[in-house]
Every structure is written in C-alpha cells, then in structure tokens.
Design an enzyme around this catalytic site. Structure first.
Site, PDB file in Angstrom:
ATOM      1  N   LEU B  38       0.854  -1.200   0.000  1.00 28.45           N
ATOM      2  CA  LEU B  38       0.000   0.000   0.000  1.00 28.45           C
ATOM      3  C   LEU B  38       0.889   1.249   0.000  1.00 28.45           C
ATOM      4  CD1 LEU B  38      -2.837  -0.734   2.601  1.00 28.45           C
ATOM      5  CD2 LEU B  38      -2.732  -1.322   0.187  1.00 28.45           C
ATOM      6  N   ASP B  39       0.681   2.128  -0.948  1.00 32.44           N
ATOM      7  CA  ASP B  39       1.412   3.402  -0.898  1.00 32.44           C
ATOM      8  C   ASP B  39       0.615   4.378  -0.035  1.00 32.44           C
ATOM      9  OD1 ASP B  39      -0.632   4.491  -2.431  1.00 32.44           O
ATOM     10  OD2 ASP B  39       0.496   4.381  -4.303  1.00 32.44           O
ATOM     11  N   SER B  40       1.121   5.606   0.090  1.00 29.78           N
ATOM     12  CA  SER B  40       0.491   6.509   1.055  1.00 29.78           C
ATOM     13  C   SER B  40      -0.960   6.813   0.699  1.00 29.78           C
ATOM     14  CB  SER B  40       1.304   7.801   1.181  1.00 29.78           C
ATOM     15  OG  SER B  40       1.402   8.440  -0.066  1.00 29.78           O
TER      16      SER B  40
END
Lengths: 442, 148
Positions: B38-40
C-alpha cells in the site's frame, strides 16, 4: 536603465525580462507590504473562521483548521468596469495582482500592438466557491432551474486569464495552465517560451488560487495532506524543513509578473527587475500525489532548467524551494537539491515562501517567483519561519529562520504538483551575462 | 474452533477487496506498506473506508501506530472499546456471519466479497500456511524485521 544592455552581443536565445510585479497574499496586498512582511518573518496563517453563510457546517469536522487567508481583500479593489459578481474570488485576486504589475511595469496597452500582449496564467482549482454553491442547488436541493447563469463562466478554469485580457485589452495568446501546485511556475515558463518563440512581445503571467472553500478544504483534509497539530497556534503550522512539521497549510493568493523580451523592454524604457533565464517542465510519470522518493526526477527537472538558462549550478545563489511542510516532500526536495548542486548545496541560500503564506496551490509558483525577483533586486532572502529544529532528513546550511543578505546572481524556483509533475524556473540578474557559460557536462 | 474477531475479519476482507486478492492471502502479520504494497494514498483510502464503516476518527498522530494488518484491527477494536485484550491475535468466537466492509451487493460481478466470510481462516491456520510457504518458497518474502 536600458542602456546597460547596449552592445551586449547577440544572445543564443531571445532574452526575456521581468518588468512588473503584483501580489495579493496573506501577508499583504501589494509587492511592498508582501516583501516587508516576508523579510520580517511575519506569518500570514490564521485560524479558519466558521464558514460564511454556512453556520451549521461544523468546523470540528475539519482536521485542519488553519489557513493562509487574505483577510483584507476588498472586491472593490478590482479594476473599474469589472463586475465583481461575475468573477470568482480567485479571478478577483488575480485581477488586483495584475493591475499592480501592469502599473508597475508602466505598460500602456494603448501604445502596444494588443495582439502582441498575451496572458498566460496558472490556476489549480479555479472558481471553487460558486461551483460548490451551485452543486448544492442541484444535488441537495433538487433545484436545477435555480442554477446561476454565471455558474459556467465563473467556474471555468480560464475565467481569470479571460477577464484579465478583457480588462487590460491584451489580445495575444490567452492561456490557463492547470497543473495543481505547480500551475503558475509552468505558466511563467510557458510565457517565457511564448515570447522566445515570437508569439508575443509581452505576457502577463503568474497565477491565482482561492479555494479555501467548504468542499475543497474538506478534500485536502481528507487527503491527510494538511497540518493538524497546530490548530490552536496557526502561525506555527507551516514549518517547512522543521522536524515538527506535519503537513501543509492551505493558502490563497495571486501574483502576476510582466514578462517581455529584453528588446521590447529596452525600447519602451521599462524597469528591468530580472531576467527569466530558463525553464523546464517534466512529468515523473510516477504517482498522483507523492514524489519519487529518491528525488531523481526533481533533480533532472532542476538540471534541465539550469541547462535551458545556460546557468551552471555554481551560479545559483538562492533556491526558492517548493517546500510545502509535508513530512515526505521536504526531504525529497533536499535530496534532489543535493544531487544537482553537490557540495555547493551547502552554500546556497534556500527558503520556503510557504512558511509565511501557506501553500497557495496554483498561485504558489508565481508568489515564489516574486520572492526570487525581489531577492535578486534586494540581495535579501526572506526567512523560513518556524525553522526552529532542523530536521536532519532535510537539513541544509542555507535554510534560516533569519533574513540572509548576499549578492544573488541567479535564483532557482522549484514547483512540484499533484499529477506527478515538476517545474523549475531560473531567474537571473539582468546584467549578468549568463549566456556562453554553459553548465559543465556531468 | 477458534477464530478471529469480527473486526479483524472485516478489516482483512476489506483489504483483500482493495488488493483484489482472496481474504486468506491477507494475514494479520502482513505489513501494509512492505508486504501488501500500500502506498500513502492507498493507506489513506483504507483509513477512509475504516472510518466510514466503523464510524470513527483516526487522527494523523495515530498513524504511526499502524504498520500491520493486526495493528489496524487492534486500533479499531481499541477505538470501539473492545474488551481487555485488543490485540488482533486475541482469539474470539467466530461470528455467524462477518460482513465485509463493503457489502457484496455493491459489486455483484466479483465473487470474492460474497464468499469472503466463508474463506476466512483462523490465525493458526494462517500461521501454519505462512510457515509452510516460508519453508517451500521464500523468494518473494521480505525477511527484514517488522517496522515498529
């Protein structure tokens, strides 16, 4: 003033200069108050008041409750003949900034070929206020027949550049550049390009933003991009490069720069403040809202900007950083600065205009550009306020909470926007012969 | 037979939907960034879903406490005022039906959400599977220490 340039020789590229400035900002309307307050390190961040006309909308629903607001803006200040009700606040701010810039430059449209005077403005969000009100009429109140007839002309993103052209009679290229937070830096760069390419002699450029509105502000809160830790101490909230930063502070404002070819400026004996020496625009092609963490794309953008300007890294004495005060963005930018400038990064003055006024999105590049031009003119670099505890992740010796005084040959303006996009603009002393001294091959 | 809490199942199912994979491929010990990728922005999307579903607020200053799937569960259970042990590893009786965060009806074309509750495996089974996977194939596994 123009005589200084006589016999300078044939430039490789047409030289473009800044001959007028105008500002509407949270720390002052007008270049003089803006610059005075910037040098004094006076923060323009204040607590958000309850939404006007929407007393039942709770402020408590907003994680961030501080903003860089232009509290003393009076719509009556817009040029005579312009109907304030027809233009969104962002266009009104832009009109007032442009009025100042045109007067400052002494540009007389009645003495120009109007088709050689263009307008290229940046806008990130456009006419948000009327947009939000009219959406509510349709979606919440089921009253499509009550949508305001000016809704479309006001919300259209080029309403500012359009009304500026109408007001001042500029019939050249009329464009709006929308690349979120880098919009007005690209606008300046493309104004430079338009004059270089011979499409205009003069371009009124810059940008404006006024999206401190209930929905847009909620949207940035939802992105968790905004500072939330300083809601009770607004002036401390915007703190680029500081260890305790926790997000950006939204701001509003406008700035306009009059750009014209050196020849044209000399011919009409205009004041010459700075040269716009070069520009680069790139895309990281990476992510909608976060930069590539190694800063490599930002570094390439800066290098390309320097190359276009014919300025070597050793000639840059000042960087107006994008520096929004977010935990991720500031270190990435400093990494990129170190990549480009290597050891010289330790001797360049660097500041963050956003520490004073917050992040004015589509106006940020233009306001940073004004800070660059004023730094070139005065030899003063305004403080980065709230830089109390330098974060080792984004520490540079040239960042200071105090005014720095030094001769500046060239200044670099950085601007990075959502949509994975970057801009770099180089401003130089108009007397500095930057041409011919190409950057060394790396 | 022991099983996870309702909250844990809901969170795992929601994550699986977001990642477009089976719910049993999302383990409590998975790190949101490193293991699940998961990215930001994806993190913020997940937090938004959780806030909406459980009707709670997750302030920014709490985000540093959330690194793994189990951390999310523990956090939500704590916020909801769950009993004594708030660890996701705490084993609770399986509910009859654990609804996914996004109702299956919302996306009828995808079979996973509807079947997800039935597929949910206990921590023990998941741990066994992980051990088995680790012994047979470790190429795609990150072995670094978990981030605090």
């Amino acid at each position: 003033m123009g005589g200084d340039f006589a016999g300078f020789g044939t430039p490789v590229k047409k030289r473009i200069v800044v001959t007028g400035l105008g500002v509407v900002s949270p720390i002052g309307i007008g270049v003089d108050p803006f610059w005075k307050n910037a040098l004094a390190g006076r923060s323009g961040i204040s607590a958000l008041p309850p939404w006007q006309d929407l007393p039942e909308l709770p402020l408590g629903g907003y994680r961030s409750q501080v903003a860089g607001q232009v509290l003393d803006f009076d719509p009556a200040a817009i040029p005579e003949g312009v109907h304030p009700d027809r233009y969104d606040r962002y266009a009104q701010l832009s009109l007032v900034a442009t009025q100042e810039a045109v007067a400052d430059s002494g540009l007389r449209l009645d003495r120009e070929n109007p088709h050689r005077v263009g307008v290229i403005m940046g806008a990130g969000m456009g006419g948000m206020l009327i947009g939000e009100e009219e959406f509510a009429k349709v979606y919440m109140s089921n009253r499509p027949h009550r949508v305001h007839p000016n809704f479309i002309p006001m919300i259209t993103l080029n309403s500012a550049s359009g009304v500026i052209a109408m007001t001042f009679g500029a019939k050249g290229p009329n464009l709006t550049i929308s690349t979120a937070c880098s919009s007005s830096a690209h606008a300046i760069g493309l104004a430079l390009g338009a004059i270089r390419a011979g499409q205009a002699d003069v371009v009124l450029t810059g940008g404006a933003e006024a999206s401190l509105t209930p929905l847009a502000f909620a949207g940035f809160c939802a992105l968790r991009a905004l500072s939330t830790a300083y809601n009770t101490e607004p002036t401390r909230a915007s703190r680029p490069f500081d260890r305790a930063r926790d997000g950006f502070v939204m701001g509003e404002g406008a700035a306009t720069l009059v750009l014209e070819s050196l020849d044209h400026a000399v011919k009409r004996k205009a004041p010459i403040y700075a040269e716009v020496a070069g520009y680069a625009g790139t895309s990281e092609a990476f992510h909608m809202v976060v930069p590539k963490e190694d800063g490599s794309e930002m570094a390439v953008t800066m290098t390309m900007g320097l190359h276009d300007a014919g300025v070597s890294p050793t000639q840059i004495d000042y960087i107006n950083a994008h520096a929004t005060s977010t935990p991720i963005g500031d270190p990435v930018e400093v990494t990129a600065i170190r990549t480009v400038f290597k050891k010289r990064a330790d001797t360049i003055a660097v500041n963050a205009t956003k520490s004073l006024i917050g992040h004015t999105l589509g106006a940020a590049g233009a306001l940073g550009g004004v800070a660059c031009v004023m730094a070139l003119r005065t030899g003063l670099v305004h403080p980065t306020v709230n830089y109390d505890d330098p974060d080792p992740a984004c520490e540079l010796p040239g960042i200071s909470a105090e005014v720095q005084e030094r001769p500046i040959r060239s200044a670099l303006l950085n601007a990075f926007g959502f949509g994975s996009n970057n801009a770099a603009v180089v401003f130089s002393q108009p007397s500095a012969p930057a041409r011919g001294s190409r950057p060394r091959a790396r | 037979m022991a099983s996870e809490s309702t909250v844990a199942i809901q969170i795992r199912t929601a994550l699986a939907q977001h990642l477009k994979r089976d719910a049993d491929k999302v383990r409590p010990e998975d790190r949101l960034r490193e293991d699940l990728g998961l990215d930001s922005l994806a993190m913020i999307e997940l937090l938004f879903k959780i806030e909406e579903h459980f009707d709670l607020e997750i302030p920014n200053e709490d985000l540093s406490r959330i690194a793994t799937v189990a951390d999310v569960t523990a956090y939500v259970e704590e916020k909801l005022g769950a009993p004594a042990s708030t660890s996701a590893a705490a084993v609770k009786p399986a509910p009859a039906a654990a609804p996914a965060i996004a109702p299956a009806a919302a996306e009828p074309s995808r079979p996973e959400p509807a079947r997800a509750p039935a597929k949910v495996t206990s921590i023990k089974v998941a741990a066994k599977r992980k051990a088995a996977a680790a012994s047979s194939k470790t190429a795609d596994k990150k072995k670094g220490p978990r981030r605090a």
